[in-house]
Write an enzyme that holds these catalytic residues in place. Sequence first.
Site, short mmCIF file in Angstrom:
data_model
loop_
_atom_site.label_atom_id
_atom_site.label_comp_id
_atom_site.label_asym_id
_atom_site.label_seq_id
_atom_site.Cartn_x
_atom_site.Cartn_y
_atom_site.Cartn_z
N HIS A 8 67.24 -32.78 -49.78
CA HIS A 8 67.15 -32.34 -48.39
C HIS A 8 68.53 -32.28 -47.72
CE1 HIS A 8 65.38 -31.47 -44.55
NE2 HIS A 8 65.72 -32.63 -44.02
N SER A 26 67.55 -29.15 -40.95
CA SER A 26 66.35 -29.93 -40.67
C SER A 26 65.94 -29.76 -39.20
CB SER A 26 66.61 -31.40 -41.05
OG SER A 26 65.40 -32.10 -41.21
#
Length: 256
Positions: A233, A84
């Site tokens: 994610h 991320s």
Amino acid sequence: MILNHRIQGEGEPLFILHGLFGSSDNWNTLGKRFAEHRQVILVDQRNHGRSFHTEEMNYSVMAEDLIRLMDHLTIERADMLGHSMGGKTVMKTALDHPERVERLIVADIGPQDYVSHHDEILDAMFSLDLDSLDSRSDAVARLSEKLGSPSVVQFLAKNLYWVEKGRLAWRMNLQVIADHLDEILSSVGQEVYSGETLFVRGTASDYIVDTDMMALHIQFPQSEVKSIEGAGHWLHAERPDEFFQIVTEFLGDSAM
């Protein structure tokens, strides 16, 4: 200033960078597995974990933080893995300093701009009156009232620590992170990195979608994309074995 970091194992170096609201602690378990056959450097990025707090926060300075740490450790060139926000930091490092990056591994993020979906999390964290809390469990309960996901609440609560007896505080520099969220969500630029690159995405995440592929391969022409079916994610936490296997095969460590 040098980023807080921990070193595990010996051999070829691999830097691992966490995502937004995270810390190097998030990578302890996988870090130990990678460290069985190489040197792993787990990093706290600025304004996160036990690293320094500063008013400036963008990918140019965060890439320079990483280069400064490499210089401090006398590491000329290394493999880099980031998730991320950490993925964007290692991408920016590769774009600005390609001679310092051996291979690049990016977990569930692309180089492009993103629209914020962190407002609910920030509101919940800012609404927490830390001076009125008697325990970490109280903090978890208050966060749970605002946020529906137990896993997100536990993830955020890892950032709480006791400044002194009876007084909790956030380790992260929450106000600066909120003030610079647009920069954290911004593109890493349009430069091209021609080194070996692996993008790992979760199919239940929308951070890297099929329509992103052409732009990815133009900016990172030696890249490949691997998908973990059903992972979101936080794919490295949800499917650690699959993530580990994909990364070690890319690094040529499949004999581990």
